[in-house]
Design a protein around this motif. Structure first.
Motif, PDB file in Angstrom:
ATOM      1  N   TYR A  84      61.342  84.989  40.486  1.00  0.00           N
ATOM      2  CA  TYR A  84      62.187  84.810  40.915  1.00  0.00           C
ATOM      3  C   TYR A  84      61.985  83.350  40.379  1.00  0.00           C
ATOM      4  O   TYR A  84      63.149  82.501  40.229  1.00  0.00           O
ATOM      5  CB  TYR A  84      61.414  85.360  42.488  1.00  0.00           C
ATOM      6  CG  TYR A  84      62.177  86.455  43.128  1.00  0.00           C
ATOM      7  CD1 TYR A  84      62.957  86.886  43.141  1.00  0.00           C
ATOM      8  CD2 TYR A  84      60.687  86.807  43.681  1.00  0.00           C
ATOM      9  CE1 TYR A  84      63.476  88.379  43.522  1.00  0.00           C
ATOM     10  CE2 TYR A  84      61.845  88.419  44.374  1.00  0.00           C
ATOM     11  CZ  TYR A  84      62.979  89.071  44.526  1.00  0.00           C
ATOM     12  OH  TYR A  84      63.167  89.567  44.874  1.00  0.00           O
ATOM     13  N   ILE A  85      60.584  83.140  39.690  1.00  0.00           N
ATOM     14  CA  ILE A  85      61.263  81.743  39.742  1.00  0.00           C
ATOM     15  C   ILE A  85      61.640  81.363  38.009  1.00  0.00           C
ATOM     16  O   ILE A  85      61.964  80.414  37.224  1.00  0.00           O
ATOM     17  CB  ILE A  85      59.382  81.177  39.078  1.00  0.00           C
ATOM     18  CG1 ILE A  85      57.997  80.796  40.919  1.00  0.00           C
ATOM     19  CG2 ILE A  85      58.806  79.720  38.574  1.00  0.00           C
ATOM     20  CD1 ILE A  85      57.084  80.904  40.782  1.00  0.00           C
ATOM     21  N   ASP A 117      65.130  81.542  38.709  1.00  0.00           N
ATOM     22  CA  ASP A 117      65.515  80.446  39.423  1.00  0.00           C
ATOM     23  C   ASP A 117      66.211  80.829  41.006  1.00  0.00           C
ATOM     24  O   ASP A 117      67.619  80.477  40.746  1.00  0.00           O
ATOM     25  CB  ASP A 117      66.530  79.868  38.735  1.00  0.00           C
ATOM     26  CG  ASP A 117      66.530  78.091  39.078  1.00  0.00           C
ATOM     27  OD1 ASP A 117      65.371  78.141  39.928  1.00  0.00           O
ATOM     28  OD2 ASP A 117      67.347  77.667  39.026  1.00  0.00           O
ATOM     29  N   ASN A 118      64.870  82.085  41.215  1.00  0.00           N
ATOM     30  CA  ASN A 118      65.978  82.771  42.329  1.00  0.00           C
ATOM     31  C   ASN A 118      65.268  82.112  43.834  1.00  0.00           C
ATOM     32  O   ASN A 118      64.160  82.492  43.994  1.00  0.00           O
ATOM     33  CB  ASN A 118      65.810  84.371  41.828  1.00  0.00           C
ATOM     34  CG  ASN A 118      66.445  84.922  43.215  1.00  0.00           C
ATOM     35  OD1 ASN A 118      67.483  84.216  44.280  1.00  0.00           O
ATOM     36  ND2 ASN A 118      67.018  86.050  43.193  1.00  0.00           N
ATOM     37  N   VAL A 119      65.699  81.001  44.284  1.00  0.00           N
ATOM     38  CA  VAL A 119      65.658  80.626  45.454  1.00  0.00           C
ATOM     39  C   VAL A 119      65.816  81.662  46.797  1.00  0.00           C
ATOM     40  O   VAL A 119      65.010  81.856  47.491  1.00  0.00           O
ATOM     41  CB  VAL A 119      65.891  79.198  45.875  1.00  0.00           C
ATOM     42  CG1 VAL A 119      65.061  78.608  47.275  1.00  0.00           C
ATOM     43  CG2 VAL A 119      65.453  78.395  44.318  1.00  0.00           C
ATOM     44  N   ILE A 177      56.439  76.714  46.206  1.00  0.00           N
ATOM     45  CA  ILE A 177      56.678  76.517  44.808  1.00  0.00           C
ATOM     46  C   ILE A 177      59.060  76.327  44.972  1.00  0.00           C
ATOM     47  O   ILE A 177      58.850  75.557  44.114  1.00  0.00           O
ATOM     48  CB  ILE A 177      56.980  78.422  44.482  1.00  0.00           C
ATOM     49  CG1 ILE A 177      55.382  78.219  43.930  1.00  0.00           C
ATOM     50  CG2 ILE A 177      58.032  78.481  43.373  1.00  0.00           C
ATOM     51  CD1 ILE A 177      55.143  79.981  43.968  1.00  0.00           C
ATOM     52  N   ILE A 178      58.901  76.510  46.615  1.00  0.00           N
ATOM     53  CA  ILE A 178      59.923  76.379  47.008  1.00  0.00           C
ATOM     54  C   ILE A 178      60.207  74.506  47.051  1.00  0.00           C
ATOM     55  O   ILE A 178      61.281  73.953  46.618  1.00  0.00           O
ATOM     56  CB  ILE A 178      60.501  77.484  48.139  1.00  0.00           C
ATOM     57  CG1 ILE A 178      61.092  78.683  48.272  1.00  0.00           C
ATOM     58  CG2 ILE A 178      61.769  76.547  47.963  1.00  0.00           C
ATOM     59  CD1 ILE A 178      61.645  79.189  49.039  1.00  0.00           C
ATOM     60  N   SER A 179      59.469  74.440  47.761  1.00  0.00           N
ATOM     61  CA  SER A 179      59.752  72.686  47.309  1.00  0.00           C
ATOM     62  C   SER A 179      58.978  71.888  46.209  1.00  0.00           C
ATOM     63  O   SER A 179      59.994  70.860  45.881  1.00  0.00           O
ATOM     64  CB  SER A 179      57.981  72.250  48.478  1.00  0.00           C
ATOM     65  OG  SER A 179      57.954  72.392  49.836  1.00  0.00           O
ATOM     66  N   GLN A 180      58.896  72.281  45.008  1.00  0.00           N
ATOM     67  CA  GLN A 180      58.258  71.967  43.851  1.00  0.00           C
ATOM     68  C   GLN A 180      59.531  72.487  42.968  1.00  0.00           C
ATOM     69  O   GLN A 180      60.315  71.032  42.669  1.00  0.00           O
ATOM     70  CB  GLN A 180      57.113  73.169  43.024  1.00  0.00           C
ATOM     71  CG  GLN A 180      57.226  71.931  41.974  1.00  0.00           C
ATOM     72  CD  GLN A 180      55.970  72.726  40.516  1.00  0.00           C
ATOM     73  OE1 GLN A 180      56.701  74.544  41.203  1.00  0.00           O
ATOM     74  NE2 GLN A 180      55.651  72.945  40.028  1.00  0.00           N
ATOM     75  N   ILE A 181      60.382  73.749  43.516  1.00  0.00           N
ATOM     76  CA  ILE A 181      61.790  73.520  42.355  1.00  0.00           C
ATOM     77  C   ILE A 181      62.691  72.785  43.551  1.00  0.00           C
ATOM     78  O   ILE A 181      63.789  72.097  42.819  1.00  0.00           O
ATOM     79  CB  ILE A 181      62.191  74.837  43.127  1.00  0.00           C
ATOM     80  CG1 ILE A 181      61.432  76.218  42.481  1.00  0.00           C
ATOM     81  CG2 ILE A 181      63.580  75.414  42.265  1.00  0.00           C
ATOM     82  CD1 ILE A 181      61.027  77.769  42.461  1.00  0.00           C
ATOM     83  N   GLN A 182      63.100  72.549  44.386  1.00  0.00           N
ATOM     84  CA  GLN A 182      63.595  71.846  45.273  1.00  0.00           C
ATOM     85  C   GLN A 182      63.488  70.016  45.285  1.00  0.00           C
ATOM     86  O   GLN A 182      64.157  69.514  45.809  1.00  0.00           O
ATOM     87  CB  GLN A 182      64.500  71.637  46.207  1.00  0.00           C
ATOM     88  CG  GLN A 182      64.972  73.374  46.760  1.00  0.00           C
ATOM     89  CD  GLN A 182      64.725  74.090  47.662  1.00  0.00           C
ATOM     90  OE1 GLN A 182      64.836  73.805  48.616  1.00  0.00           O
ATOM     91  NE2 GLN A 182      65.648  74.755  48.148  1.00  0.00           N
ATOM     92  N   HIS A 183      62.504  70.023  45.054  1.00  0.00           N
ATOM     93  CA  HIS A 183      62.164  68.511  44.812  1.00  0.00           C
ATOM     94  C   HIS A 183      61.308  67.543  46.147  1.00  0.00           C
ATOM     95  O   HIS A 183      62.509  66.553  46.476  1.00  0.00           O
ATOM     96  CB  HIS A 183      62.421  67.544  43.850  1.00  0.00           C
ATOM     97  CG  HIS A 183      63.115  68.623  42.249  1.00  0.00           C
ATOM     98  ND1 HIS A 183      62.473  68.301  42.143  1.00  0.00           N
ATOM     99  CD2 HIS A 183      64.497  68.973  41.896  1.00  0.00           C
ATOM    100  CE1 HIS A 183      62.983  68.565  40.433  1.00  0.00           C
ATOM    101  NE2 HIS A 183      63.511  68.921  40.829  1.00  0.00           N
TER     102      HIS A 183
END
Length: 286
Positions: free
Chosen positions: A83-84, A87-89, A120-126
Motif C-alpha cells: 500500500y505504501i 501511495d494507497n492511504v 505510516i499514515i502520519s508520515q505520508i500526510q506529514h
C-alpha cells in the motif's frame, strides 16, 4: 513444512553446537541423533528442552521449519509495503480497521499493527506522530528479551518515528539481541538492511560521528561477501560518508563502482535510485 528433526539439526549446526551440547543433561545424544535423522518422534516436553538449549523461540523455530516463510505477522508487513508503494492511504486505513477488530484475539501484535499503520499514515500526510504510540513501540523493543524476525521487521518499518538518540539505542539493541540467531539464514541480511536504513537516516541528518560508528559496528557484524541489496547499499552509503568526511575521490570511486555494478547486474532500478539519492540528498555529483 520441514521435518522437525532436520530443522533441529539445521539450527544446531548453524550455531556450531554439538549433539552433546544440545542434549545437555536431560536428553541422551543417541536419542537426539535419532530425532534429527527422523528415526524417532520427540515429545513436547523434550522438544521444549531442545528449544531452550538451542536458545530459539517457538515462533523462530517454526519460521525456519516453514522454509523462512513468514506467518500472518510478516504477511501484514508485506501488505503494508504494498500500500505504501501504491501511495494507497485508503488501503492502509482499511487494513488498520481489520487489525483493530482482531485486537481481542491477539492484542499485542494486532495492536502494534494498528500503531504501525497510524505512524505510516502520519508520515505520508506529514502529521505529527502520536507520542504514546512511539513510546509504546520503543518500550517493547527495548525490553523484549530476544529480537526475532518479527522485532527486526517491526523496527525496520517504524524507525522513521524515533528521535536520533532512541534510534541509536534501538540499533544497538537489534545487534545485541539477535546474536543467538545470527547464523540462521536471512537474519544477517535483515539486520544489515536495518543498519543500511539507519545509516541512510543518519547521513540525511548530517550526523557524521554517529554514521561512522554505524559503519564500524556493521563491519563487526556483517561478514557475508555475497552480492545482495544490503551489501550494495552499504558500500554506496559508505562511499557517501567518505565524501562527507573529506575523502571525496575515494568516496566517489566507491559510489560509481556500486552504481556501475548494479547496471552490469541488470538492476537498472537500483542503480537509478542510487543516482537519484546522490543528486537529491547530497551536494555531490558524479
Amino acid at each position: 513444512m520441514k521435518n522437525l528433526g532436520s530443522v533441529i539439526r539445521e539450527v544446531r549446526k548453524s550455531k556450531a553446537l554439538t549433539l552433546k551440547q544440545v542434549a545437555g543433561s536431560e536428553l541422551s545424544v543417541a536419542f537426539l541423533s535419532k530425532v534429527e535423522r527422523g528415526d524417532s518422534d520427540i515429545a513436547l516436553n523434550n522438544f521444549l528442552i531442545v528449544l531452550k538449549t538451542l536458545n530459539i523461540s517457538w515462533d523462530e523455530f517454526f519460521y525456519v521449519a516453514n522454509g523462512y516463510q513468514g506467518g500472518n505477522r510478516l504477511k501484514f508487513i508485506e501488505n503494508v509495503k504494498k500500500y505504501i508503494l501504491e501511495d494507497n492511504v485508503y488501503g492502509l486505513q482499511r487494513l488498520q480497521s481489520i487489525e483493530a477488530k482482531a485486537c481481542n484475539h491477539n492484542s499485542k501484535y494486532h495492536h502494534f499493527n494498528v500503531i504501525i499503520i497510524d505512524l505510516i499514515i502520519s508520515q505520508i500526510q506529514h502529521k505529527q506522530f502520536k507520542k504514546e504510540y512511539v513510546t509504546e513501540l520503543q518500550t517493547y523493543l527495548l525490553n523484549v528479551e530476544n529480537w526475532g524476525i518479527y522485532e527486526l521487521t517491526l523496527f525496520n518499518n517504524v524507525m522513521f518515528c524515533f528521535p536520533t538518540s532512541v534510534l541509536s539505542l534501538l540499533l544497538d539493541n537489534a545487534t545485541k539481541k539477535t546474536i543467538a540467531y545470527r547464523h540462521l539464514p536471512q537474519y544477517e541480511e535483515l539486520l544489515m538492511i536495518i543498519i543500511c536504513n539507519n545509516l541512510e537516516i543518519t547521513l540525511q541528518q548530517k550526523n557524521i560521528v554517529r554514521a561512522e560508528k554505524i559503519v564500524a559496528q556493521s563491519k563487526e557484524i556483517y561478514r557475508d561477501k555475497r552480492i545482495s541489496l544490503s551489501n550494495m547499499k552499504f558500500k554506496f552509503l559508505q562511499g557517501i560518508l567518505m565524501m562527507y568526511t573529506g575523502n571525496v575521490d575515494a568516496g566517489k570511486k566507491l559510489v560509481v563502482g556500486v552504481i556501475d555494478a548494479c547496471y552490469v547486474l541488470g538492476d537498472d532500478e537500483q542503480a537509478n535510485s542510487f543516482v537519484k539519492y546522490l543528486n537529491g540528498s547530497t551536494n555531490f555529483e558524479i
